[in-house]
Every structure is written in structure tokens, then in C-alpha cells.
Write a protein that holds these residues in place. Structure first.
Motif, PDB file in Angstrom:
ATOM      1  N   GLU A  66      15.027  45.378  67.204  1.00 55.51           N
ATOM      2  CA  GLU A  66      15.560  45.932  65.954  1.00 55.51           C
ATOM      3  C   GLU A  66      16.292  47.248  66.207  1.00 55.51           C
ATOM      4  O   GLU A  66      17.354  47.503  65.627  1.00 55.51           O
ATOM      5  CB  GLU A  66      14.445  46.132  64.927  1.00 55.51           C
ATOM      6  CG  GLU A  66      13.759  44.874  64.466  1.00 55.51           C
ATOM      7  CD  GLU A  66      14.655  43.899  63.731  1.00 55.51           C
ATOM      8  OE1 GLU A  66      15.735  44.300  63.235  1.00 55.51           O
ATOM      9  OE2 GLU A  66      14.283  42.720  63.646  1.00 55.51           O
ATOM     10  N   ARG A  86      16.701  46.539  56.348  1.00 55.42           N
ATOM     11  CA  ARG A  86      15.793  45.422  56.663  1.00 55.42           C
ATOM     12  C   ARG A  86      15.161  45.608  58.039  1.00 55.42           C
ATOM     13  O   ARG A  86      13.979  45.336  58.227  1.00 55.42           O
ATOM     14  CB  ARG A  86      16.547  44.097  56.572  1.00 55.42           C
ATOM     15  CG  ARG A  86      16.839  43.669  55.138  1.00 55.42           C
ATOM     16  CD  ARG A  86      17.370  42.244  55.061  1.00 55.42           C
ATOM     17  NE  ARG A  86      18.709  42.118  55.623  1.00 55.42           N
ATOM     18  CZ  ARG A  86      19.837  42.372  54.958  1.00 55.42           C
ATOM     19  NH1 ARG A  86      19.778  42.763  53.699  1.00 55.42           N
ATOM     20  NH2 ARG A  86      21.004  42.225  55.540  1.00 55.42           N
ATOM     21  N   ARG A  89      12.382  48.137  57.824  1.00 54.23           N
ATOM     22  CA  ARG A  89      11.204  47.555  57.167  1.00 54.23           C
ATOM     23  C   ARG A  89      10.459  46.629  58.132  1.00 54.23           C
ATOM     24  O   ARG A  89       9.228  46.645  58.184  1.00 54.23           O
ATOM     25  CB  ARG A  89      11.615  46.824  55.900  1.00 54.23           C
ATOM     26  CG  ARG A  89      12.011  47.791  54.802  1.00 54.23           C
ATOM     27  CD  ARG A  89      12.246  47.103  53.477  1.00 54.23           C
ATOM     28  NE  ARG A  89      12.538  48.128  52.472  1.00 54.23           N
ATOM     29  CZ  ARG A  89      13.563  48.093  51.654  1.00 54.23           C
ATOM     30  NH1 ARG A  89      14.398  47.066  51.657  1.00 54.23           N
ATOM     31  NH2 ARG A  89      13.754  49.066  50.787  1.00 54.23           N
ATOM     32  N   ARG A  90      11.204  45.822  58.887  1.00 55.37           N
ATOM     33  CA  ARG A  90      10.559  44.942  59.871  1.00 55.37           C
ATOM     34  C   ARG A  90       9.858  45.766  60.952  1.00 55.37           C
ATOM     35  O   ARG A  90       8.738  45.440  61.356  1.00 55.37           O
ATOM     36  CB  ARG A  90      11.588  43.993  60.505  1.00 55.37           C
ATOM     37  CG  ARG A  90      11.984  42.842  59.592  1.00 55.37           C
ATOM     38  CD  ARG A  90      12.787  41.793  60.341  1.00 55.37           C
ATOM     39  NE  ARG A  90      14.050  42.299  60.831  1.00 55.37           N
ATOM     40  CZ  ARG A  90      15.221  42.179  60.220  1.00 55.37           C
ATOM     41  NH1 ARG A  90      15.295  41.536  59.059  1.00 55.37           N
ATOM     42  NH2 ARG A  90      16.316  42.677  60.746  1.00 55.37           N
ATOM     43  N   ASN A  93       6.619  46.867  59.679  1.00 55.46           N
ATOM     44  CA  ASN A  93       5.650  45.756  59.698  1.00 55.46           C
ATOM     45  C   ASN A  93       5.140  45.491  61.110  1.00 55.46           C
ATOM     46  O   ASN A  93       3.944  45.286  61.317  1.00 55.46           O
ATOM     47  CB  ASN A  93       6.280  44.485  59.130  1.00 55.46           C
ATOM     48  CG  ASN A  93       6.590  44.599  57.654  1.00 55.46           C
ATOM     49  OD1 ASN A  93       6.022  45.430  56.954  1.00 55.46           O
ATOM     50  ND2 ASN A  93       7.506  43.784  57.179  1.00 55.46           N
ATOM     51  N   TYR A  94       6.049  45.489  62.091  1.00 60.04           N
ATOM     52  CA  TYR A  94       5.645  45.261  63.474  1.00 60.04           C
ATOM     53  C   TYR A  94       4.702  46.364  63.957  1.00 60.04           C
ATOM     54  O   TYR A  94       3.730  46.098  64.668  1.00 60.04           O
ATOM     55  CB  TYR A  94       6.862  45.192  64.398  1.00 60.04           C
ATOM     56  CG  TYR A  94       7.846  44.089  64.087  1.00 60.04           C
ATOM     57  CD1 TYR A  94       7.462  42.903  63.445  1.00 60.04           C
ATOM     58  CD2 TYR A  94       9.187  44.223  64.416  1.00 60.04           C
ATOM     59  CE1 TYR A  94       8.381  41.907  63.165  1.00 60.04           C
ATOM     60  CE2 TYR A  94      10.110  43.230  64.145  1.00 60.04           C
ATOM     61  CZ  TYR A  94       9.698  42.070  63.510  1.00 60.04           C
ATOM     62  OH  TYR A  94      10.615  41.086  63.244  1.00 60.04           O
TER      63      TYR A  94
END
Length: 149
Positions: A66, A86, A89-90, A93-94
Motif C-alpha cells: 500500500e 482507501r 484505511r487498509r 486494518n492490516y
């Protein structure tokens, strides 16, 4: 000009980290066997640690992926885009997934390094989520400004 050199250098480092991370994940079975020769804990909990380290490593590689994508937009000088929101945000989460996996590692062995990793990835996750909101707001302002002109 100087900032672009720094961005390109950072992108090169991220590329190296990405491919190195993949190699490290793929060679984990051999690495853990080797380390097990010196630390009995790695022999005793070989399969558990293999799964925990592999999944953590996979999420770390995804974070770097990312970041590489985001740096592509920086090099194009167009970083305030929805894709970066996005991506942030990922990444959050990761980071929280790595935190959860590291919490599971505490059942195998409590080490200061594991505690530090948990703290670092909680902070990274929160930072990514907040930065995603900042980028989202910046995009809104940018679009409003573009419409005004």
C-alpha cells in the motif's frame, strides 16, 4: 527537486523491503528450523510460531504494498486521491491485524519485543486511520477549490 529525490529514494527502499519481505515469508520454515537450533522455544512451538510469523509477515508485506502504491501518486505529484484514502484505511486494518496476531503470540511466549510490536502497530493503525480522514478532508477541499476556479 530535492524532495523528489527523497521520494524516489524512499520508493526504492520500499521496493527493496517489499521483495525482501516476500522472501523472508517464503523462507520462514527454514529460518525457524535454524533458530530452533539455538532457542528451544522455537522447536517446541514451531508450527504455531510459523503460522503466526507468516500471517504477520504477510500483513506487513501488504502494508508495504500500500505504501508503494501511495508513493507512486507522490511521484506523479497527485497524492490527494481517493485511492490513497482507501490505502491508508487498509493499512490501519492490516496494522490492527498484526496487533491481534502479536497478542496471540503472548500465549506462546511473552517477550519485550512482542509487547513493543503490539504498541507500535496499535499506534500505526490509529495513525493510518486518522491520516485517512485527513486525506479524505483534503480531497474534499481540493474538489471544492477546483470547482470554484
Amino acid at each position: 527537486m530535492k524532495q523528489m529525490k527523497l521520494a524516489k529514494l524512499t520508493k526504492g527502499i520500499l521496493d527493496f523491503m517489499f521483495y525482501s519481505g516476500i522472501v523472508v515469508c517464503l523462507t520462514l520454515p527454514l529460518s525457524l528450523k535454524f533458530v530452533g537450533n539455538y532457542y528451544k522455544l522455537f522447536q517446541e512451538y514451531y508450527y504455531e510460531l510459523l503460522v503466526l510469523f507468516f500471517v504477520s509477515g504477510a500483513f506487513a508485506v501488504l502494508i508495504i504494498l500500500e505504501l508503494r502504491r501511495m508513493f507512486s501518486t507522490v511521484l506523479k505529484e497527485d497524492c490527494f486521491v481517493e485511492d490513497n484514502v482507501r490505502a491508508l484505511r487498509r493499512m490501519g486494518n492490516y496494522s490492527f491485524c498484526i496487533t491481534f496476531i502479536s497478542l496471540l503470540r503472548l500465549f506462546v511466549a511473552v517477550t519485550p519485543a512482542t509487547l513493543v510490536i503490539i504498541l507500535v502497530f496499535v499506534i500505526a493503525g490509529l495513525f493510518s486511520k486518522v491520516l485517512a480522514n485527513v486525506f479524505d478532508q483534503a480531497i474534499t477541499y481540493k474538489l471544492e477549490n477546483d470547482l470554484t476556479i
